[in-house]
Every structure is written in C-alpha cells, then in structure tokens.
Design an enzyme around this catalytic site. Structure first.
Site, mmCIF file in Angstrom:
data_model
loop_
_atom_site.group_PDB
_atom_site.id
_atom_site.type_symbol
_atom_site.label_atom_id
_atom_site.label_comp_id
_atom_site.label_asym_id
_atom_site.label_seq_id
_atom_site.Cartn_x
_atom_site.Cartn_y
_atom_site.Cartn_z
ATOM 1 N N ASP A 1 -2.535 7.223 -4.510
ATOM 2 C CA ASP A 1 -2.004 7.859 -5.716
ATOM 3 C C ASP A 1 -0.903 8.842 -5.367
ATOM 4 O O ASP A 1 -0.712 9.209 -4.200
ATOM 5 C CB ASP A 1 -3.122 8.615 -6.437
ATOM 6 C CG ASP A 1 -4.238 7.706 -6.928
ATOM 7 O OD1 ASP A 1 -3.993 6.501 -7.098
ATOM 8 O OD2 ASP A 1 -5.358 8.220 -7.136
ATOM 9 N N TYR A 27 -11.332 7.612 4.234
ATOM 10 C CA TYR A 27 -10.563 8.752 3.734
ATOM 11 C C TYR A 27 -11.229 10.062 4.151
ATOM 12 O O TYR A 27 -12.443 10.115 4.373
ATOM 13 C CB TYR A 27 -10.498 8.729 2.207
ATOM 14 C CG TYR A 27 -9.504 7.756 1.606
ATOM 15 C CD1 TYR A 27 -8.225 8.168 1.254
ATOM 16 C CD2 TYR A 27 -9.856 6.431 1.370
ATOM 17 C CE1 TYR A 27 -7.324 7.278 0.680
ATOM 18 C CE2 TYR A 27 -8.967 5.538 0.808
ATOM 19 C CZ TYR A 27 -7.695 5.971 0.463
ATOM 20 O OH TYR A 27 -6.803 5.084 -0.099
#
Length: 298
Positions: free
Chosen positions: A67, A136
């Site tokens: 994003d 992540y």
C-alpha cells in the site's frame, strides 16, 4: 496449468528494496508515482533491441503489492525479456547478463529504490504464485525517551504504553487458515481466505529495533491492507480498550469491520518472500493459482 515461456524469452528475477514514503503504493496508477511505474520505466531505459531502440513494453509481476507508504526490504518480482536483449546486456563487459542489468538499473533508479540482485529465474518461477509465504514486520515506539527521529519514516510513535506479552497472546488467537475479510479492503473477485502462519510480538533487547515493539506477520499471502488491519485490531486489545471476546467477534465478520482502526502504513515493511526449492516452483505456482474456496474451512 503452469505458465510456459517461449524459447526466445528469459524470465529475470528481481530482488529489490524501497522506501515507500514517497510512493502511492506498488501498482501503477495514472498520474501517481508508484514503485511499479518507476521500475518499469527504468527497465525500458536500459533494455534495448539490437538497433538500440527501447524494447517492447515490459510488465513486472511482483510477489506482494504494498500500500501507499509501506516499505519493502525483501521484495521480489519477475520480468520477461527477449533472449537477444538479455544476452546484449553485458555489452563489452565480462559481467553476467543479470549482474549487468542490476548495474544498469542502479544507474537510473531513484535513490528510494535499490536493486539488490537480478538473476535468470529457475524454470517454473513466478514471483507471485510460486511464493510459499511473505513475512512483514510492523514497528512501534511506545517510549518517548527511545524515540529516534532518524527512523520516524519507518517506526510509528505510539502514545500509550504497550505490553508485548498481551499483544502476542491476542495475536495468537488469529492465526491459522481462515477468512480474514474483517481485516481487509474488499477487491471484487478476490478471496480473503489466507493461512496466517505467525502473528507475534516482541520487544527486542538488542539490535536496531532495541526498545521497540515489533510484530512479525507471516502468511502464504495477504489481502489488501490485511496486516495493518490485524495490527490495528490487536492494538485495541493491547491498550486495554477492547478484550479478546471483542477481537473474536470482529474476526468473524464476513466483510470489513468498521470497528477496526487500520494501523498507519509507515510502520510496515515487507521483510522477506520465501520460495520452495527450484524443482518445486512450477507445482507451487499451479496450486496457488487455484483460488481458495470456503470449503477449505470446513
């Protein structure tokens, strides 16, 4: 069926990193600066035909879309290049074509993108579908005395003190194969069923993250904004504003829950993409292309 490449095409694997601060995410968007657009534009500048003209439009496939504002330390992508363009890349140097392309890209990419390696991909490799998992990290600083202004673009300042043990216990209730629709932005035709392998929290006592509260999130794949939704939900429990019953309730929603405050993007970094051995790449890609259905959860 597994994708087959023609004999006049070389699939190049790209390993790279980027600071997502000034990007509007990965995917190309008209009029906006994105990682995909910058990378494809840079490839077009350095990959040439025999007559010196730019190669045909080069489309990059990435392991995981990020994003706007999200960073990547271990991103992976692939691009298919004509064999003749690949073999010409070294020019008069004695470099391998992949290393020659890496060097050339380093000369044209902006400073917030670093190409770490370029190699000829093994047969069957697909940066997106061959991946086993993505890892992540989400970084927060909840101690004003430990705030490092030099890392403000990568660490979220959190005003309330956090208990990493409480966060870790809450996160453990969300792991496994399940529908994560409550934590994701919906995309038409896309499944929200994922296998969340790990969602854990620590407060490191050494290394560059000393004193921070750091989440490690591993899954076979992620939906749009899924990691930030997960972090935001668990932070509500870690702060004492919500309890585990609430977390279990919102996790069961069949569409995105408006009760979840999505965590800021700049604390999130794609750290690693994991692939199987070369002889299992094609089979993994074929299995992944078979979209998950609700029957898997029964």
């Amino acid at each position: 069926m597994t994708e087959l490449l023609s004999s006049d095409v070389v699939r190049a694997r790209l390993d790279f990193s980027y600071d997502g601060t000034s990007f509007h995410g990965w995917a190309a968007q008209p009029g906006l600066r994105t990682v995909q657009d910058v990378l494809e534009t840079s490839l077009a500048r350095v990959v040439r035909k025999a007559d010196g003209s730019p190669a045909a439009a080069l489309r990059v496939t990435v392991a995981g879309r990020t994003d706007a504002g999200v960073h990547a330390r271990g991103q992976v992508a692939h691009v298919d290049l004509p064999v003749d363009a690949w073999t010409r890349l070294p020019g008069r140097s004695d470099r391998e074509p992949g290393e020659a392309l890496r060097v050339r890209l380093a000369g044209v990419l902006p400073p917030d993108v670093a190409m770490r390696a370029v190699t000829a991909a093994a047969p069957g490799f697909d940066a997106r579908f061959s991946a086993l998992e993505r890892r992540y990290a989400y970084r927060l600083c909840d101690d004003p005395a430990s705030r490092d202004p030099l890392r403000r673009a990568f660490v979220v300042e959190h005003r309330r003190s956090l208990d990493a043990g409480v966060l870790d216990a809450a996160s453990a209730t969300l792991t496994g194969l399940r529908d994560f629709a409550a934590f994701c932005k919906a995309r038409e035709g896309a499944t929200t069923i994922r296998d969340l392998v790990e969602f854990s929290w620590t407060r490191p006592s050494q290394g560059p993250d000393t004193g921070l509260v750091v989440a490690t999130v591993r899954a076979d794949a992620f939906c749009h904004s899924m990691v930030r939704g997960l972090v935001g939900a668990v932070l509500a429990v870690g702060e004492g504003r919500r309890d585990l019953a609430w977390l279990g309730g919102v996790a069961g929603h069949r569409e995105r829950s408006q009760a979840i405050a999505v965590a800021p993007p700049h604390g999130l970094t794609l750290e690693e993409v994991v692939y199987p051995p070369d002889d299992e790449l094609a089979a993994r890609a074929e299995r992944t292309r078979d979209r998950r259905a609700e029957s898997e959860l029964l």
